[in-house]
Design a protein around this motif. Sequence first.
Motif, PDB file in Angstrom:
ATOM      1  N   PRO A  13      41.324   1.571 -45.955  1.00 30.57           N
ATOM      2  CA  PRO A  13      42.524   1.660 -45.997  1.00 30.57           C
ATOM      3  C   PRO A  13      43.210   0.643 -45.270  1.00 30.57           C
ATOM      4  CG  PRO A  13      42.194   3.701 -44.710  1.00 30.57           C
ATOM      5  CD  PRO A  13      40.982   2.918 -45.153  1.00 30.57           C
ATOM      6  N   THR A  14      44.205  -0.271 -45.943  1.00 28.81           N
ATOM      7  CA  THR A  14      44.996  -1.245 -45.323  1.00 28.81           C
ATOM      8  C   THR A  14      46.400  -1.436 -45.814  1.00 28.81           C
ATOM      9  OG1 THR A  14      44.392  -2.888 -46.849  1.00 28.81           O
ATOM     10  CG2 THR A  14      42.746  -2.569 -44.931  1.00 28.81           C
ATOM     11  N   ASP A  15      47.071  -2.140 -45.302  1.00 34.63           N
ATOM     12  CA  ASP A  15      48.568  -2.364 -45.812  1.00 34.63           C
ATOM     13  C   ASP A  15      49.396  -1.043 -46.132  1.00 34.63           C
ATOM     14  OD1 ASP A  15      46.980  -4.839 -45.822  1.00 34.63           O
ATOM     15  OD2 ASP A  15      46.761  -4.726 -47.953  1.00 34.63           O
ATOM     16  N   TYR A  31      48.569   2.553 -50.039  1.00 34.04           N
ATOM     17  CA  TYR A  31      47.648   1.616 -49.360  1.00 34.04           C
ATOM     18  C   TYR A  31      46.713   0.863 -50.117  1.00 34.04           C
ATOM     19  CZ  TYR A  31      44.368   5.263 -49.350  1.00 34.04           C
ATOM     20  OH  TYR A  31      43.332   6.534 -49.822  1.00 34.04           O
ATOM     21  N   THR A  32      46.505  -0.357 -49.646  1.00 29.66           N
ATOM     22  CA  THR A  32      45.082  -1.053 -50.349  1.00 29.66           C
ATOM     23  C   THR A  32      43.996  -0.101 -50.093  1.00 29.66           C
ATOM     24  OG1 THR A  32      46.565  -3.134 -49.944  1.00 29.66           O
ATOM     25  CG2 THR A  32      44.294  -3.338 -50.532  1.00 29.66           C
ATOM     26  N   GLN A  33      43.302  -0.107 -51.235  1.00 33.72           N
ATOM     27  CA  GLN A  33      41.901   0.755 -50.954  1.00 33.72           C
ATOM     28  C   GLN A  33      40.858  -0.163 -51.085  1.00 33.72           C
ATOM     29  OE1 GLN A  33      40.745   3.213 -54.449  1.00 33.72           O
ATOM     30  NE2 GLN A  33      40.781   5.137 -52.879  1.00 33.72           N
ATOM     31  N   TRP A 251      53.562   1.968 -39.163  1.00 24.66           N
ATOM     32  CA  TRP A 251      52.203   2.460 -39.639  1.00 24.66           C
ATOM     33  C   TRP A 251      51.399   1.178 -39.804  1.00 24.66           C
ATOM     34  CZ3 TRP A 251      51.451   7.726 -40.586  1.00 24.66           C
ATOM     35  CH2 TRP A 251      52.583   8.344 -40.600  1.00 24.66           C
ATOM     36  N   TYR A 252      50.288   1.156 -39.513  1.00 24.72           N
ATOM     37  CA  TYR A 252      49.504  -0.219 -39.303  1.00 24.72           C
ATOM     38  C   TYR A 252      48.152   0.156 -39.636  1.00 24.72           C
ATOM     39  CZ  TYR A 252      48.376   1.145 -34.590  1.00 24.72           C
ATOM     40  OH  TYR A 252      47.700   1.949 -33.422  1.00 24.72           O
ATOM     41  N   PHE A 253      47.360  -0.948 -39.972  1.00 23.11           N
ATOM     42  CA  PHE A 253      45.962  -0.550 -40.188  1.00 23.11           C
ATOM     43  C   PHE A 253      45.042  -1.281 -39.086  1.00 23.11           C
ATOM     44  CE2 PHE A 253      45.550  -4.668 -42.808  1.00 23.11           C
ATOM     45  CZ  PHE A 253      44.309  -4.726 -42.253  1.00 23.11           C
ATOM     46  N   THR A 254      43.815  -0.687 -38.683  1.00 23.05           N
ATOM     47  CA  THR A 254      43.056  -1.443 -37.518  1.00 23.05           C
ATOM     48  C   THR A 254      41.507  -0.910 -37.841  1.00 23.05           C
ATOM     49  OG1 THR A 254      42.811  -1.430 -35.316  1.00 23.05           O
ATOM     50  CG2 THR A 254      43.291   0.643 -36.295  1.00 23.05           C
ATOM     51  N   ALA A 255      40.612  -1.585 -37.053  1.00 20.61           N
ATOM     52  CA  ALA A 255      39.260  -1.355 -37.422  1.00 20.61           C
ATOM     53  C   ALA A 255      38.962   0.151 -37.058  1.00 20.61           C
ATOM     54  CB  ALA A 255      38.329  -2.183 -36.495  1.00 20.61           C
ATOM     55  N   ARG A 264      35.046  -1.275 -42.112  1.00 20.01           N
ATOM     56  CA  ARG A 264      35.749  -0.031 -42.204  1.00 20.01           C
ATOM     57  C   ARG A 264      37.118  -0.144 -41.482  1.00 20.01           C
ATOM     58  NH1 ARG A 264      31.369   4.637 -40.861  1.00 20.01           N
ATOM     59  NH2 ARG A 264      33.269   5.659 -40.355  1.00 20.01           N
ATOM     60  N   SER A 265      38.091   0.715 -41.912  1.00 21.12           N
ATOM     61  CA  SER A 265      39.216   0.530 -41.294  1.00 21.12           C
ATOM     62  C   SER A 265      40.030   1.804 -41.413  1.00 21.12           C
ATOM     63  CB  SER A 265      40.349  -0.440 -42.089  1.00 21.12           C
ATOM     64  OG  SER A 265      40.463  -0.411 -43.380  1.00 21.12           O
ATOM     65  N   VAL A 266      41.053   2.192 -40.696  1.00 21.24           N
ATOM     66  CA  VAL A 266      41.779   3.216 -40.744  1.00 21.24           C
ATOM     67  C   VAL A 266      43.387   3.010 -40.428  1.00 21.24           C
ATOM     68  CG1 VAL A 266      40.016   4.907 -39.624  1.00 21.24           C
ATOM     69  CG2 VAL A 266      41.602   3.681 -38.119  1.00 21.24           C
ATOM     70  N   VAL A 267      44.201   3.788 -40.966  1.00 17.77           N
ATOM     71  CA  VAL A 267      45.587   3.608 -40.845  1.00 17.77           C
ATOM     72  C   VAL A 267      46.064   4.501 -39.527  1.00 17.77           C
ATOM     73  CG1 VAL A 267      47.937   3.977 -41.771  1.00 17.77           C
ATOM     74  CG2 VAL A 267      46.195   3.058 -43.101  1.00 17.77           C
ATOM     75  N   ARG A 268      46.907   3.942 -38.775  1.00 15.77           N
ATOM     76  CA  ARG A 268      47.406   4.560 -37.675  1.00 15.77           C
ATOM     77  C   ARG A 268      48.874   4.585 -37.636  1.00 15.77           C
ATOM     78  NH1 ARG A 268      43.741   5.894 -33.537  1.00 15.77           N
ATOM     79  NH2 ARG A 268      41.434   5.318 -33.799  1.00 15.77           N
ATOM     80  N   ALA A 269      49.433   5.309 -36.645  1.00 18.68           N
ATOM     81  CA  ALA A 269      51.171   5.212 -36.468  1.00 18.68           C
ATOM     82  C   ALA A 269      51.302   5.183 -34.998  1.00 18.68           C
ATOM     83  CB  ALA A 269      51.601   6.531 -37.291  1.00 18.68           C
ATOM     84  N   THR A 270      52.532   4.496 -34.797  1.00 17.22           N
ATOM     85  CA  THR A 270      52.824   4.683 -33.340  1.00 17.22           C
ATOM     86  C   THR A 270      54.443   4.594 -33.503  1.00 17.22           C
ATOM     87  OG1 THR A 270      52.845   3.366 -31.072  1.00 17.22           O
ATOM     88  CG2 THR A 270      52.857   1.950 -33.344  1.00 17.22           C
ATOM     89  N   ARG A 271      54.996   5.187 -32.347  1.00 15.14           N
ATOM     90  CA  ARG A 271      56.478   5.205 -32.228  1.00 15.14           C
ATOM     91  C   ARG A 271      56.937   3.699 -31.820  1.00 15.14           C
ATOM     92  NH1 ARG A 271      60.743   8.831 -32.121  1.00 15.14           N
ATOM     93  NH2 ARG A 271      62.617   8.473 -30.762  1.00 15.14           N
ATOM     94  N   LEU A 272      58.122   3.290 -32.450  1.00 19.06           N
ATOM     95  CA  LEU A 272      58.809   2.081 -32.015  1.00 19.06           C
ATOM     96  C   LEU A 272      60.046   2.494 -31.203  1.00 19.06           C
ATOM     97  CD1 LEU A 272      58.174  -0.432 -34.833  1.00 19.06           C
ATOM     98  CD2 LEU A 272      56.986  -0.364 -32.648  1.00 19.06           C
ATOM     99  N   GLU A 273      60.636   1.765 -30.113  1.00 19.31           N
ATOM    100  CA  GLU A 273      61.840   1.900 -29.570  1.00 19.31           C
ATOM    101  C   GLU A 273      62.059   0.612 -29.014  1.00 19.31           C
ATOM    102  OE1 GLU A 273      61.210   5.004 -26.423  1.00 19.31           O
ATOM    103  OE2 GLU A 273      61.493   6.808 -28.057  1.00 19.31           O
TER     104      GLU A 273
END
Length: 304
Positions: A13-15, A31-33, A251-255, A264-273
């Motif tokens: 998963p990306t984008d 997401y792009t599969q 939301w972003y993708f990373t290795a 292979r990739s995964v989608v992760r999330a982080t809080r922005l402030e």
Amino acid sequence: MPLVVRDPVHAGPTDPTVIRHRATGEWWMYYTQRRAGLDCSGAEWVHGTDIGIAVSADEGRTWGHRGIAEGLEHRPGRMTYWAPEVLADGAGGYHMYVTCLAGVRSSWVGDAQVRHYASADLLRWEFRSVLDLGSDRVIDAAVHPLPGGAGWRMWFKDERDDSHLHTAHSRDLYTWTRTAPAATDQSQEGPTVFRPAGVYWMVTDNWKGLSVYRSADLDTWTREPYQLLAEEPEGHHAMALEQGDAAAVLWYFTADEDDPAGRRSVVRATRLEVQGGRLTCAPETPVAPLAAGLTPAWRGGTAG
């Protein structure tokens, strides 16, 4: 633990982009599969891709695979779909702007277009148009409303112009006119635009992490002297979901940590402030539940 979203079909998963389903209250991720397990020697594994869907019924704590976006096919044979941007209009419908490339290619080079689809339920989509954006190699559309009800602005990558970011304007989400360049200081892709703390921010993928720009008016952008998620494994092609006036979830993708040197990739999330005038994130900190009341209406929420 920090949130991780996987694709159980192709593991690539990306984008990502995230929107709230207004009828059910669920959160839908598109997401792009990418086909990480495809046996090939070239770039075929990043082509022939569908737009995957993951859904959360618990405010973004857990996600389950829901299949693929239906109705995007427009000719016989396998096509390539990348980088969906999905938003809600004021009439109860949804819109998708997605990059489309013909066929399955062995390299990253070739014509690309942004296609517009509409939906009433976020699952089944109907074709509306191919956007005339003044180039035959445009990808990665991102959209944000203009202030004062002046319409909508789109940002996209023009590969014919050294992969610089350009813009288009629409008053109705259907007819788009190419306007001015947005950022020509570097080659980049995957823009996302949002507005916490009264300032417009744009985060882009420079292939070594995420660049940060800021603007007071959505017209003039200044690149900040720092990056986000630049340490390995870097963050790529992000989407910011506003959560109130002072924060957002990125939301972003990373290795995939189990396959750091592979596809292979995964989608992760982080809080922005925004802290001290600087956009910050803490990728190892768990993200708070998504809140409809803090999410803008154009992302399916009830705020604003």
